[in-house]
Design a protein around this motif. Structure first.
Motif: not given
Length: 383
Positions: A223-232
């Motif tokens: 899956k992908k992380i949501g827009v504007g969310q921290p990536k790590r």
């Protein structure tokens, strides 16, 4: 009475159906079964040849394979004995996953020998009894020849590698069987004898070579992380949920809302937003920094999570979040009024990674992983 048997039997059959009895029926069964065995015999072993299968449908798709189960699934059969061999291959594929061609060839050779005995007027039940005695003798010989090096880890690992290489020799992976044998043995070794193959999570992605495939000790969610969310994030506290996070649908079938002005519509929308805001705040009060939902997360709650620094992951498939809840040591929640009753998942790090051309989410540093032996294999191949 005997004169009535023929017409009565004919009346039981459908129009266009034929009936065969005695020697003709027996010979038809032998011929059909032996034809199927001869069909797949040439694909057996490391020097086996591929078959080119062309679909009879509108697309007329062409398949090149040497897998016995695939070939038999693609062949239309109207012979009962041939269908029995087809079913044998399906059961072998479902239960073991290998040896689909071997069981059909073995059954075909047994029928070939049985045909000669039938021609010598040996009764079928006598032949069956002989096969059962031969089965018992064969099992006894195999048990006597069996050996185990389980007490010697290095030798045992070599045995497993040889088994894996033998299995892969007739597959498309034969050129890289050394690499994939190592992956398979390492994956099985981490199960510590549990035998639960569901603990091995396979992910297939295009964009690389076969040798780019690897075994990961963490968990990879496609899956992908949501827009504007921290990536790590590190020291992650994860809330895994199965709850609606949308505000534009009335959940009662046939429900209607009547208003007398657009201002009332605005009030309804504002009330829905406030209700969703309260729900998001309840989720955030669990002290989490990652929220994974089985269902969609719409833009408004996604914005609230982003402002709170919470990573939001939406639409995770149910099997995926069940596995994830297991390895993180958490539970799937649907209500959030009592944070003390919700069991959160934990891991050291969550980050977005690239495999091939796709972005995925990687979970690492899970203590629970050591007890459940969960792992992910990323299998990259070129198209």
């Amino acid at each position: 009475m005997a004169a009535l048997m023929g017409p009565q039997t004919q009346g039981m059959l459908q129009e266009g159906a034929t009936e065969s009895k005695g020697e003709n029926a027996r010979m038809a069964s032998f011929v059909g079964a032996l034809a199927i065995a001869d069909l797949v015999k040439s694909t057996l072993g490391p020097k086996g040849m591929d078959k080119i299968l062309q679909s009879m449908g509108r697309g007329q798709e062409v398949t090149v394979t040497n897998d016995g189960a695939t070939i038999l699934k693609s062949v239309y059969l109207d012979n009962p004995a041939a269908k029995v061999l087809q079913d044998i291959s399906k059961v072998q594929d479902d239960e073991v996953g290998d040896g689909t061609t071997s069981v059909v060839v073995l059954a075909g050779e047994l029928l070939r020998e049985a045909e000669q005995l039938i021609a010598q007027k040996v009764h079928p039940m006598t032949i069956i009894a002989g096969f059962r005695e031969a089965e018992a003798v064969a099992k006894a010989e195999l048990a006597g020849a069996a050996f185990s090096h389980a007490e010697h880890p290095e030798t045992f690992r070599k045995d497993l590698l040889n088994i894996a290489k033998t299995t892969l020799s007739s597959k498309i992976l034969t050129a890289d069987k050394e690499h994939f044998a190592e992956l398979a043995v390492e994956a099985i070794s981490r199960l510590k004898g549990s035998g639960n193959l569901d603990a091995i999570h396979l992910i297939k992605k295009t964009g690389g070579a076969l040798k780019d495939s690897f075994l990961d000790e963490g968990f990879i969610l496609d899956k992908k992380i949501g827009v504007g969310q921290p990536k790590r994030i590190t020291d992650a506290k994860v809330l895994i949920a199965n709850t609606p996070m949308d505000t534009d649908k009335i959940k009662i079938y046939g429900a209607r809302v009547r208003v007398d002005s657009m201002a009332k519509v605005g009030e309804i929308e504002a009330a829905e937003k406030e209700k969703m805001r309260e729900k998001c705040q309840k989720i955030i009060k669990h002290g989490i920094n990652c929220f994974i939902n089985r269902q969609l997360i719409y833009n408004f709650p996604e914005e609230i999570f982003a402002d709170a620094g919470v990573m939001a992951i939406e639409h995770a498939d149910f099997d995926g979040i069940e596995r994830l809840a297991l390895v993180l040591g958490g539970e799937i929640a649907s209500t959030f009024d009592h944070p003390d009753d919700v069991k959160l998942g934990h891991c050291k790090q969550i980050e977005e990674i690239m495999i091939g051309e796709d972005k995925l989410i990687h979970f690492s540093g899970m203590v629970w992983l050591l007890f459940n032996f969960k792992l992910s294999i990323s299998y990259l191949h070129t198209t």
